[in-house]
Design an enzyme around this catalytic site. Structure first.
Site, PDB file in Angstrom:
ATOM      1  N   TYR A  41     -16.522 -74.607 113.178  1.00 46.93           N
ATOM      2  CA  TYR A  41     -16.058 -73.708 112.124  1.00 46.93           C
ATOM      3  C   TYR A  41     -16.212 -74.318 110.744  1.00 46.93           C
ATOM      4  O   TYR A  41     -16.167 -75.526 110.571  1.00 46.93           O
ATOM      5  CB  TYR A  41     -14.615 -73.260 112.357  1.00 46.93           C
TER       6      TYR A  41
ATOM      7  N   HIS B 267      -2.515 -72.006 114.295  1.00 45.66           N
ATOM      8  CA  HIS B 267      -2.429 -72.831 113.095  1.00 45.66           C
ATOM      9  C   HIS B 267      -2.850 -72.083 111.832  1.00 45.66           C
ATOM     10  O   HIS B 267      -3.648 -71.158 111.891  1.00 45.66           O
ATOM     11  CB  HIS B 267      -3.351 -74.052 113.209  1.00 45.66           C
TER      12      HIS B 267
ATOM     13  N   LYS C   8     -11.642 -69.351 107.348  1.00 44.53           N
ATOM     14  CA  LYS C   8     -12.470 -69.998 108.366  1.00 44.53           C
ATOM     15  C   LYS C   8     -13.552 -69.047 108.854  1.00 44.53           C
ATOM     16  O   LYS C   8     -13.320 -67.847 108.985  1.00 44.53           O
ATOM     17  CB  LYS C   8     -11.623 -70.400 109.584  1.00 44.53           C
TER      18      LYS C   8
ATOM     19  N   ASP D 289       1.503 -78.942 119.374  1.00 42.03           N
ATOM     20  CA  ASP D 289       1.515 -77.480 119.422  1.00 42.03           C
ATOM     21  C   ASP D 289       2.672 -76.937 120.261  1.00 42.03           C
ATOM     22  O   ASP D 289       3.138 -75.823 120.031  1.00 42.03           O
ATOM     23  CB  ASP D 289       0.185 -76.943 119.944  1.00 42.03           C
TER      24      ASP D 289
END
Length: 184
Positions: free
Chosen positions: A131, A61, A71, A169
């Site tokens: 994260y 992603h 991130k 996904d």
């Protein structure tokens, strides 16, 4: 806190300093000051966390502008194989990826800048993945590539036939079909 370069420019492994004793351990998982001293100025705005079972694959992603995200990823409990794929047009490492095992044991983190796809495979049951991001999620800016794209040929550290992947996904495109919005 130690910042370790990878084979892809901008992608960094962050190794916090652990202080261990008979009670356990302590470490700073993030310090804006220490990042700034290392030349990294990021304004993180949100923390996210997921809980997954062994064999789960999340990714690959990214988000495009104006909601592109950097991130800082880590594992609180368990183990993952973390993957970052360079999708910056013009980059000498476009389409290349780095993998790193992140675990509660090693406490390593990965700093993934804008312009990378990100995903991970869960290597242990009851894994907690956390994260920080520097921008908020926006559905209209999300993009992704199939985790098992044969062009990438990523070894996820799990049996692909046993991978647990979301229906969303499974519908992602191949890297060859991606019109990347990122420039090196």
């Amino acid at each position: 806190m130690k910042f370790v370069k990878t084979g892809i420019e901008g992608l960094l492994i962050v190794e916090p300093q652990l202080f261990k004793d008979d009670r356990g351990y302590f470490f700073e998982s993030y310090s804006k000051t220490k990042f700034a001293v290392a030349g990294i100025d990021i304004d993180f705005v949100q923390d996210n966390q997921s809980f997954s079972q062994k064999g789960t694959v999340r990714g690959l992603h990214a988000q495009s502008a104006p909601h592109a995200q950097t991130k800082l990823v880590r594992v609180i409990q368990g183990r993952v194989l973390d993957v970052a794929v360079d999708i910056r047009k013009g980059s000498p490492t476009y389409g290349k990826y780095e993998t790193i095992e992140l675990s509660a044991e090693n406490q390593h983190q990965l700093l993934i800048p804008e312009g990378f796809l990100h995903g991970f495979a869960v290597l242990e049951d009851n894994t907690i993945f956390a994260y920080k991001v520097n921008n908020y999620y926006a559905k209209d800016c999300e993009l992704g590539v199939l985790w098992n794209d044969p062009t990438l040929n990523i070894n996820w550290g799990i049996d692909p036939s046993e991978a647990i992947v979301s229906p969303k996904d499974e519908l992602l495109i191949k890297l060859a079909d991606l019109e990347s919005p990122f420039t090196y």
